[in-house]
Design an enzyme around this catalytic site. Sequence first.
Site, PDB file in Angstrom:
ATOM      1  N   LYS A  91       9.145  10.895  -0.442  1.00  0.00           N
ATOM      2  CA  LYS A  91       8.386  10.187   0.600  1.00  0.00           C
ATOM      3  C   LYS A  91       9.336   9.481   1.570  1.00  0.00           C
ATOM      4  O   LYS A  91       9.222   9.608   2.791  1.00  0.00           O
ATOM      5  CB  LYS A  91       7.443   9.159  -0.053  1.00  0.00           C
ATOM      6  CG  LYS A  91       6.668   8.318   0.944  1.00  0.00           C
ATOM      7  CD  LYS A  91       6.093   7.056   0.310  1.00  0.00           C
ATOM      8  CE  LYS A  91       5.750   6.024   1.374  1.00  0.00           C
ATOM      9  NZ  LYS A  91       5.487   4.688   0.805  1.00  0.00           N
ATOM     10  N   THR A 100       6.172   0.530   2.336  1.00  0.00           N
ATOM     11  CA  THR A 100       7.182   1.336   3.024  1.00  0.00           C
ATOM     12  C   THR A 100       6.450   2.372   3.853  1.00  0.00           C
ATOM     13  O   THR A 100       5.820   3.283   3.319  1.00  0.00           O
ATOM     14  CB  THR A 100       8.117   2.009   2.013  1.00  0.00           C
ATOM     15  OG1 THR A 100       8.875   0.988   1.353  1.00  0.00           O
ATOM     16  CG2 THR A 100       9.087   2.946   2.719  1.00  0.00           C
ATOM     17  N   LEU A 146       0.834  -1.200   0.000  1.00  0.00           N
ATOM     18  CA  LEU A 146       0.000   0.000   0.000  1.00  0.00           C
ATOM     19  C   LEU A 146       0.872   1.256   0.000  1.00  0.00           C
ATOM     20  O   LEU A 146       2.060   1.183   0.336  1.00  0.00           O
ATOM     21  CB  LEU A 146      -0.919  -0.033   1.223  1.00  0.00           C
ATOM     22  CG  LEU A 146      -1.835  -1.266   1.320  1.00  0.00           C
ATOM     23  CD1 LEU A 146      -2.677  -1.207   2.585  1.00  0.00           C
ATOM     24  CD2 LEU A 146      -2.735  -1.377   0.097  1.00  0.00           C
ATOM     25  N   PRO A 147       0.285   2.410  -0.363  1.00  0.00           N
ATOM     26  CA  PRO A 147       1.128   3.593  -0.586  1.00  0.00           C
ATOM     27  C   PRO A 147       1.665   4.276   0.673  1.00  0.00           C
ATOM     28  O   PRO A 147       2.685   4.958   0.592  1.00  0.00           O
ATOM     29  CB  PRO A 147       0.211   4.549  -1.356  1.00  0.00           C
ATOM     30  CG  PRO A 147      -1.172   4.083  -1.073  1.00  0.00           C
ATOM     31  CD  PRO A 147      -1.082   2.610  -0.839  1.00  0.00           C
ATOM     32  N   LYS A 189      15.456   0.081   5.852  1.00  0.00           N
ATOM     33  CA  LYS A 189      15.201   0.547   4.495  1.00  0.00           C
ATOM     34  C   LYS A 189      15.384   2.048   4.372  1.00  0.00           C
ATOM     35  O   LYS A 189      15.993   2.531   3.419  1.00  0.00           O
ATOM     36  CB  LYS A 189      13.797   0.168   4.022  1.00  0.00           C
ATOM     37  CG  LYS A 189      13.635   0.638   2.567  1.00  0.00           C
ATOM     38  CD  LYS A 189      12.313   0.428   1.933  1.00  0.00           C
ATOM     39  CE  LYS A 189      12.310   1.268   0.639  1.00  0.00           C
ATOM     40  NZ  LYS A 189      11.069   1.177  -0.100  1.00  0.00           N
TER      41      LYS A 189
END
Lengths: 297, 297, 297, 297
Positions: free
Chosen positions: D247, D97, D66-67, D172
């Site tokens: 982002k 993420t 998902l975003p 990450k």
Amino acid sequence: MAKTVAFLGLGHMGAPMATNLIKAGFKVNGFDPVTELLNAAAAKGIGKCSSPQEAVNNADFVVSMLPNGAAVECLYIDTDKLLDDISYKSLIIDCSTISAASSKRLIHDAKIKGLHAIEAPVSGGVSGAEKGSLSFICGGASSDVDKAKEVLEPMSSNIFYAGSAGAGQTAKICNNMLLAIHMIGTAEALQLGADNGLDTKVLTDIISKSSGCNWSVQNYNPYPGVMPEAPASNNYAGGFMVKLMCKDLGLAQETASQSKSYTPLGSLARNLYGILNLRGGSDLDFSSIQKLFQEAD
Amino acid sequence: MAKTVAFLGLGHMGAPMATNLIKAGFKVNGFDPVTELLNAAAAKGIGKCSSPQEAVNNADFVVSMLPNGAAVECLYIDTDKLLDDISYKSLIIDCSTISAASSKRLIHDAKIKGLHAIEAPVSGGVSGAEKGSLSFICGGASSDVDKAKEVLEPMSSNIFYAGSAGAGQTAKICNNMLLAIHMIGTAEALQLGADNGLDTKVLTDIISKSSGCNWSVQNYNPYPGVMPEAPASNNYAGGFMVKLMCKDLGLAQETASQSKSYTPLGSLARNLYGILNLRGGSDLDFSSIQKLFQEAD
Amino acid sequence: MAKTVAFLGLGHMGAPMATNLIKAGFKVNGFDPVTELLNAAAAKGIGKCSSPQEAVNNADFVVSMLPNGAAVECLYIDTDKLLDDISYKSLIIDCSTISAASSKRLIHDAKIKGLHAIEAPVSGGVSGAEKGSLSFICGGASSDVDKAKEVLEPMSSNIFYAGSAGAGQTAKICNNMLLAIHMIGTAEALQLGADNGLDTKVLTDIISKSSGCNWSVQNYNPYPGVMPEAPASNNYAGGFMVKLMCKDLGLAQETASQSKSYTPLGSLARNLYGILNLRGGSDLDFSSIQKLFQEAD
Amino acid sequence: MAKTVAFLGLGHMGAPMATNLIKAGFKVNGFDPVTELLNAAAAKGIGKCSSPQEAVNNADFVVSMLPNGAAVECLYIDTDKLLDDISYKSLIIDCSTISAASSKRLIHDAKIKGLHAIEAPVSGGVSGAEKGSLSFICGGASSDVDKAKEVLEPMSSNIFYAGSAGAGQTAKICNNMLLAIHMIGTAEALQLGADNGLDTKVLTDIISKSSGCNWSVQNYNPYPGVMPEAPASNNYAGGFMVKLMCKDLGLAQETASQSKSYTPLGSLARNLYGILNLRGGSDLDFSSIQKLFQEAD
């Protein structure tokens, strides 16, 4: 009898400065390598000389207003070697914004030849030059600076004495580096407020009465519409151009590198103005840094 | 008959604020989970309550001054659920500096329960709290802010209205971010001057009358010796501590991240204050950023 | 018969470089103004000359390894005027890290006098100088660089040709600026991980196999304990000192200022290393930038 | 009999990931609120479900892509409350993420309900998703991550275990922050070289064999023409878009703010990418940061 001023460099700044000297009763002999500028100055009563040597002949004061240090060093020392032609009675006043190192070289070499020279970089821009309301930030022997006041006063509203040779240049770039920093900081703060729904006029009012207050937010607000008379409300036209701020911030960084000083915000300011300069903002007023924090049209 | 204020949080800021309300004729019922603070406040005439619930009982105003957003949300909503105990006649005035998001949540949840709440973060520090000369930067319904003035005035010299819920918090962090930026920029400029042989008093004088002028250089000069009464001339003791500036700059960055705003100087300011905070400067006045640009002793 | 090398500058770098030339069969005549260095070099078989003029007499190669551009310009051009004493058969190889402008001046002035000169700044540090595993990043005429290989090879594991005069210096500072950037970035990322509970060895392993990979994280990890043999695991002793990184980052900023290039991360890197340098880290290995992001002991 | 995977989120990343699971022999039941995406996925053999509840029914694995964190928290906890519908035998694998805080909340809330969940954010982009060559950076209980490998392997070339809940997300963003830093640093170094007359291919070659080496200069060179197959040589089309890098850098800054970590280069990287994003670069590959340092066309 009127005292004589040789005025070297008759561009956007030099021409109106020389004109104010004429108005104050000086006899002004001018020179500029660009014929159009020389003719335009002549139309305002400035004597038209065919060489810098001719201009300085028998002058009481030699005033120069040139774009950079290389031009100053070429004129006085390396190419035109004008120091060899200036009379002992003359006082040299270099108003160019150049590195402290270049300025020290000029003042030092003049002294070796028995001449007197001071640095007097200005702030106030073209509009200050026209109105005779520049600030001069002088460096050199204090007695020489005192003598220079006779010719500086008709062009200025403030004459500062920063210290010995180079101090005037250093003080100016310290001031302008700080100006760049609070202008960018003001633009960031106003945008952060606007992006969170605040009215930028209200925010300007609060900051102006609080500890965030600075010259940019109060006198030269970068957010369009907050101050009707500011460049921000006129598409960032006029004022102090981005490319000139870039020049001053480059001088600041060279000075910092040589004195092993560290100026993280000053360095970042140079880079942000540099990006704006490269990306199309070169000729806009320096408050247009606001655009960097807004979506492109 | 005297109006009643419940005062929650009686630390360095809260205690003197509450004391000024006593002086102004309010009846103040106080609470703080730290017994020593509660006792110290009682010695100044503040009613000693054994719980926040007891303090807010029948109060005209509920004023809170807490260290962070988690504390505010726990008190009013999540843990103590104080919104369930506050009377409909009370006006809640939260003076804590917290994120706009936390503040909006408080004001919104109060409204849902039929209560009225505003945010009123302050600037002016402990000394402003003691002297009753704080600035309040208010957000919420303007009618509520108007009603709050009765209780804010005895503690303040300035009351600003920034806009709806969250606007007061946002305006405060915009101001404080800009303060951090021009403080650091001023320290950089003064050090660059000093490293090049300038007298920092002379440089301060020039900048204060020129376009580099800002609150830090003029009122709170960070270079030791320039202003005898400034923290810089007193080993950076007292004033607004580095760790508190770090908190505000962290809030500014969280706000910027959420609104997708970009504040390169503000971000760098957070990081420089953070480095100072980690490297031993935590409890010094925030003008001690000057030390970062000077050789360690 | 053995070819002759004049070696000028016998410090931490120059002495072991010259020693490797002796081992390779060259006859080396050395000079250094510091008597102790000259004597120490003589003990290793390097001919002891009482002046640079004596050293260059009849040399096939003149190799110099000096601390900065002023020293190079004084030696060859302005003070010792050594270009007047060097034989036409000699090839001048300046291994000093100096500005491209200074290096161009040397190569240009040599050419005017009918001499051949190249720049060959090195990377690899004292340990590379001792092991004969330096990298030389050469600039000048490619035919001259080809001839220089005879003398460079015994000291090196890599010889790069960057381009004409100045290109070697520019390539070196581009590399070192980038090294500083990814070293600082690596320190930031490892600290961010550690502060959030990650094992820095695990994080190093993940990054080394992912897109964050760089020379610092993989070969010279700045977090203590990740690599037992790295300076970080030995109190940041040895290696490439912070003050030398500061010198290179200063050269990068001067170059950027002159070419009107913008390097925001490179500028910030100079300022962060400068702060570390001022605050007690001057003689530590440059990976000690990690400390800036950790609480002081 | 084939194991069943519920796949939630069938966008640019999710659709090709799910397709690789089909190829590996899994039965995949998909859901996406966008009908077009659901139909496109169905055309590739992915079962079309009308709700997330239908998709997770009786699944061996629940994979979500998902975003952002809000979407993940709404789906599993706050709005769709999907944790109430997932079978005890299912293993939840969230590949989105998101912040470590959001991810910890999901894993924690799942555990309270007797379920097992891990985080497995990916790197490798759309092309890695299509080729089945993603890297998964997993966090959660190691036994759960071991079980997840069965379904992760057909989509990946690397599976990392970073540590407990949140560690995968943190690792990450540490990697991607470092990637942004060396990408910008590489662009700065190459531009500084080019502005001083160097051939950027030669400079790339030198840096790639020296201490400045990093993934960007070596595998994803941002200077047009250096690597024919890189986005830089194809007008910065495709690849990892600037807005996605923004982002990730925002998540890094929020994490740093919460853990009181300081990342000056990481913060500046966020701001520089933000400026590029605002000024027209949003959909370009992230190596287009090179443009910020070059004159606008």
